[in-house]
Motif scaffolding. Sequence first.
Motif, short mmCIF file in Angstrom:
data_model
loop_
_atom_site.label_atom_id
_atom_site.label_comp_id
_atom_site.label_asym_id
_atom_site.label_seq_id
_atom_site.Cartn_x
_atom_site.Cartn_y
_atom_site.Cartn_z
N THR A 225 75.94 66.08 15.11
CA THR A 225 76.16 65.57 13.76
C THR A 225 74.97 64.73 13.29
O THR A 225 74.54 64.84 12.13
N PHE A 226 74.43 63.93 14.19
CA PHE A 226 73.27 63.09 13.86
C PHE A 226 72.07 63.94 13.45
O PHE A 226 71.45 63.71 12.41
N PHE A 227 71.77 64.96 14.23
CA PHE A 227 70.62 65.80 13.91
C PHE A 227 70.90 66.69 12.70
O PHE A 227 69.97 67.09 11.98
N GLY A 228 72.17 67.01 12.47
CA GLY A 228 72.51 67.73 11.26
C GLY A 228 72.19 66.92 10.01
O GLY A 228 71.63 67.42 9.04
N ARG A 229 72.53 65.64 10.05
CA ARG A 229 72.23 64.77 8.91
C ARG A 229 70.71 64.58 8.78
O ARG A 229 70.17 64.59 7.67
N LEU A 230 70.03 64.40 9.90
CA LEU A 230 68.58 64.22 9.86
C LEU A 230 67.90 65.48 9.31
O LEU A 230 66.93 65.38 8.53
N THR A 231 68.40 66.64 9.67
CA THR A 231 67.87 67.89 9.13
C THR A 231 68.03 67.94 7.61
O THR A 231 67.11 68.32 6.88
#
Length: 244
Positions: A225-231
Motif C-alpha cells: 500500500t505504501f509503495f502504491g501511494r508513492l507510485t
Amino acid sequence: MAQDWLTVGLREMLARLPRPQFAPSLIFDFEHVQRAIAIVEGAITQEQARTQLEHQQAAAKAAQDPFHNYIENPVFAPMAASLWNAEMTFPMILRRSLLIAVSSHVEHALRSWCRLLHDEWNLAEVGKRSPGCSDLQHLMIYLADVSKLALADYETWPEWLRIDAYRVARNCLAHDGGIIDTDGKRAAIETLPQIEVEESGLLMGEPMVHLLPGACEAAADAAQTFFGRLTHVCQQDPRVPKDA
C-alpha cells in the motif's frame, strides 16, 4: 571478431528494448513476497498438524498396550518437547525471518527508487544519513527535498506509520533477539496488527516481539500500500513521462 560481433549485436538488441518504467515494479515484487509468506505459513500449519497426529497415534498405541513401560518408553515428555517446537520454536524462527526480510525489502526498494530518480533526473547522490535519522526517513527526505516529489505530508500516511513501526520491530528482532528495551519502541510495536509484546517470561525474561499468524502478511500489505501511494505521487509529477 565473432565475439565483437556478438557484443555489438547484444548492445543493439538491448537498445531496442523499451526503457524500464519510471516507477519500479515494486508492487509486483511484494506479490512475490506474499506468495512466499503463504508457502511458509502453509508449512507451519502442516507441521503442526503432523505433530498432533503423531502424538495422538503414540498415545493411542501406548494406551492399547497393557504392558507399556512409561518409564523406559516415555510418551508424554517427548510430546511436550516436539509440541513446543511445532507450536512455538519453528513458527517463531520462520516468522521472524520473514518479517526481517519484508522490512529489509522495503528499505531496498526505497533506496532503488532514489537511485532511479538520481539517474533519471540527474540529481545529487543519496548522501549519508544524519545521526538519529533512520535509513527509511533519510530516503524519504531525499525523495521530498532532493527529488522534489510532493511528499511533504508523508509522515501522516497511515502506511508510513506502519512501515516505520515495522522498522522498529525488525531492528529488535535482528539486533537483540526481539527484546524491546524502550517505551518508545514498545509503543510503536503495539500499533502493529498480529504482533504482541510477550512478557510472560516463557520465551525471555524481558518484553519481546512475538509474531502471531498473519503478522507477516500484514507487513507485506502495508508495504504494498505504501509503495502504491508513492507510485501514484510519482506519476503525478510533471517530470514523469505520461506513459511511465
